[in-house]
Motif scaffolding. Sequence first.
Motif, PDB file in Angstrom:
ATOM      1  N   ALA A 282      -5.504   1.581  -4.271  1.00  0.00           N
ATOM      2  CA  ALA A 282      -4.852   2.545  -3.399  1.00  0.00           C
ATOM      3  C   ALA A 282      -4.413   3.692  -4.347  1.00  0.00           C
ATOM      4  O   ALA A 282      -4.135   4.780  -3.649  1.00  0.00           O
ATOM      5  CB  ALA A 282      -3.734   1.726  -3.060  1.00  0.00           C
ATOM      6  N   PRO A 283      -4.107   3.638  -5.518  1.00  0.00           N
ATOM      7  CA  PRO A 283      -3.401   4.933  -6.179  1.00  0.00           C
ATOM      8  C   PRO A 283      -4.285   6.070  -6.063  1.00  0.00           C
ATOM      9  O   PRO A 283      -3.594   7.158  -5.964  1.00  0.00           O
ATOM     10  CB  PRO A 283      -3.375   4.503  -7.689  1.00  0.00           C
ATOM     11  N   SER A 284      -5.548   6.094  -6.176  1.00  0.00           N
ATOM     12  CA  SER A 284      -6.427   7.501  -6.185  1.00  0.00           C
ATOM     13  C   SER A 284      -6.211   7.959  -4.771  1.00  0.00           C
ATOM     14  O   SER A 284      -5.865   9.083  -4.616  1.00  0.00           O
ATOM     15  CB  SER A 284      -7.716   7.056  -6.545  1.00  0.00           C
TER      16      SER A 284
ATOM     17  N   ASP B 135       5.962   6.071   2.115  1.00  0.00           N
ATOM     18  CA  ASP B 135       6.414   4.844   1.146  1.00  0.00           C
ATOM     19  C   ASP B 135       7.573   4.229   2.100  1.00  0.00           C
ATOM     20  O   ASP B 135       7.816   2.956   2.323  1.00  0.00           O
ATOM     21  CB  ASP B 135       7.040   5.039  -0.169  1.00  0.00           C
TER      22      ASP B 135
ATOM     23  N   ALA C 239      -4.642  -3.770  -4.279  1.00  0.00           N
ATOM     24  CA  ALA C 239      -4.112  -2.502  -4.023  1.00  0.00           C
ATOM     25  C   ALA C 239      -3.599  -1.634  -4.868  1.00  0.00           C
ATOM     26  O   ALA C 239      -3.778  -0.492  -5.119  1.00  0.00           O
ATOM     27  CB  ALA C 239      -2.782  -3.134  -3.165  1.00  0.00           C
ATOM     28  N   GLY C 240      -3.272  -2.414  -6.175  1.00  0.00           N
ATOM     29  CA  GLY C 240      -3.161  -1.642  -7.540  1.00  0.00           C
ATOM     30  C   GLY C 240      -4.271  -0.817  -8.044  1.00  0.00           C
ATOM     31  O   GLY C 240      -4.142   0.258  -8.601  1.00  0.00           O
TER      32      GLY C 240
ATOM     33  N   ILE D 165       4.435   4.739  -6.741  1.00  0.00           N
ATOM     34  CA  ILE D 165       4.122   4.609  -8.070  1.00  0.00           C
ATOM     35  C   ILE D 165       3.404   5.879  -8.530  1.00  0.00           C
ATOM     36  O   ILE D 165       3.576   6.200  -9.800  1.00  0.00           O
ATOM     37  CB  ILE D 165       3.053   3.394  -8.130  1.00  0.00           C
ATOM     38  N   VAL D 166       2.705   6.492  -7.850  1.00  0.00           N
ATOM     39  CA  VAL D 166       1.984   7.810  -8.242  1.00  0.00           C
ATOM     40  C   VAL D 166       2.933   8.912  -8.206  1.00  0.00           C
ATOM     41  O   VAL D 166       3.077   9.778  -9.117  1.00  0.00           O
ATOM     42  CB  VAL D 166       0.910   8.013  -7.316  1.00  0.00           C
TER      43      VAL D 166
ATOM     44  N   ALA E  83      -3.698   7.598  -2.527  1.00  0.00           N
ATOM     45  CA  ALA E  83      -2.316   8.161  -2.524  1.00  0.00           C
ATOM     46  C   ALA E  83      -2.322   9.361  -3.474  1.00  0.00           C
ATOM     47  O   ALA E  83      -1.508  10.409  -2.772  1.00  0.00           O
ATOM     48  CB  ALA E  83      -1.679   6.851  -3.278  1.00  0.00           C
TER      49      ALA E  83
ATOM     50  N   LEU F  13       0.774  -1.242  -0.057  1.00  0.00           N
ATOM     51  CA  LEU F  13       0.145  -0.098  -0.114  1.00  0.00           C
ATOM     52  C   LEU F  13       0.751   1.394  -0.176  1.00  0.00           C
ATOM     53  O   LEU F  13       0.641   2.202  -0.629  1.00  0.00           O
ATOM     54  CB  LEU F  13      -0.815   0.071   1.253  1.00  0.00           C
TER      55      LEU F  13
ATOM     56  N   ASP G 152       3.729   1.507  -1.339  1.00  0.00           N
ATOM     57  CA  ASP G 152       4.348   1.511  -2.727  1.00  0.00           C
ATOM     58  C   ASP G 152       3.476   2.212  -3.538  1.00  0.00           C
ATOM     59  O   ASP G 152       3.989   2.996  -4.520  1.00  0.00           O
ATOM     60  CB  ASP G 152       4.658   0.132  -3.140  1.00  0.00           C
ATOM     61  N   GLN G 153       2.108   2.313  -3.555  1.00  0.00           N
ATOM     62  CA  GLN G 153       1.284   3.021  -4.138  1.00  0.00           C
ATOM     63  C   GLN G 153       1.778   4.580  -4.145  1.00  0.00           C
ATOM     64  O   GLN G 153       1.405   5.183  -5.296  1.00  0.00           O
ATOM     65  CB  GLN G 153       0.026   2.930  -3.742  1.00  0.00           C
TER      66      GLN G 153
END
Length: 412
Positions: A168-170, A188, A164-165, A43-44, A172, A37, A39-40
């Motif tokens: 979670a990005p939104s 992170d 999670a992928g 990634i963003v 984040a 989580l 890591d998102q």
Amino acid sequence: MATAPAQIASPAPQKLPHPLKNRNFVLWWTGATLSLLGDQFYIVALPWLVLELTGSAVAMGMVSMCAGIPRAVLMLMGGAVADRISPRKLMMITATCRAILVGAIGCLLWAGHLAIWHMYLLATGFGIADAFAMPSAPAMMRSLVEPQQLPAANSVWQSTALLAGVAAPSPAGLIMKSLGAAWAFLLDSFSFLFLIGALWKLPDFIAAKPGAPKPSVLSSIKEGLSYVVNDRPLRALLLVAAVLNLFLAGPLSIGLAYMAKKRFSSPVSFGVWISSVAAGTLMGMLLAGVIRMKRRGLALVGATSILGLLTSIVGFIPGLIPVAALLAIMGCLSGFTNVQIQAWFQQRVDRAVLGRVASLMMLAAFGLMPLSMAGAGAAVSWSAQGMFMIAGVAVSVVSVFGALQRDVRAIE
């Protein structure tokens, strides 16, 4: 009169509990999920920050190359090292290095001293860490649960990673917008502590026997390659997995975006299709953890054959919803197949070489992905329908090849 001896019925095989009732698995799964989580945020924040620093898509590509090249080059070495020392300790080392790298970027950004070359170093460091951490994870999983529990364990973990992928990005992105990109990297970095703490409490497993002479890393890599070459079912399924990644990753990423742009001129349609693939994949992963396979080899080649057939007709299906429904079915087949392949090779491969075999499978996936993307980009400009047709036929042909192998059909 003599009586025949009583026939003693053999006891039925003991049914093992679900991995979620296994304390060690739950501990690792919890720590890894919390780290995932976190890591998102990375990634963003990473592409956003690179574009803010440079305004260049070329720089973004350079960052991806800085991560991808060392990951591919060192992957086999990572598998050999994972088999020589404890996978648990190796994962702790790589998680610690990642936490330091991401935390340093957050501090530099906070202080206003961040430059683009720092991002190149960060991506290179992550690529090196990936090369050693990724082959360690299957070996770690194999040491946490019994072989019969591996399909359910892989289903739980891969489904969690997919959720999670997707989810979670939104959030984040919203947190990053409110607190700033520096906090995204710092959060992170903090999340890695959950994984490190979980690994710290887990028991250790060392593949090599104490006191046994250790061969060189190069000899260990050759031994892993020889192990795969001499195992016909393993070799055939490795080929199937490589072809799936080569002919599906690029077309589904680039081809669907191209179709959505040409047909609907809206990113919403592309989002609907990607969500359909994700939903289907999640369903396939969950089914793989519930369904007990007796003829796993036939089921796998059957599923990939159908997947190839459906891929070949994607470009000919009109409308938004029909394509979305087809993609959901394809995602289900893909998710089911991936979990079963992962569980089977973890069950089959000797623990002493599991890291090296895992590194070969991951190299087949990640090493071929740039080629898949480049090929799809070139083919889609010629014909989207032709690209999907070629990809589907290739997947089906390799599936038929697998079905013709007696050792593959006999996989239980």
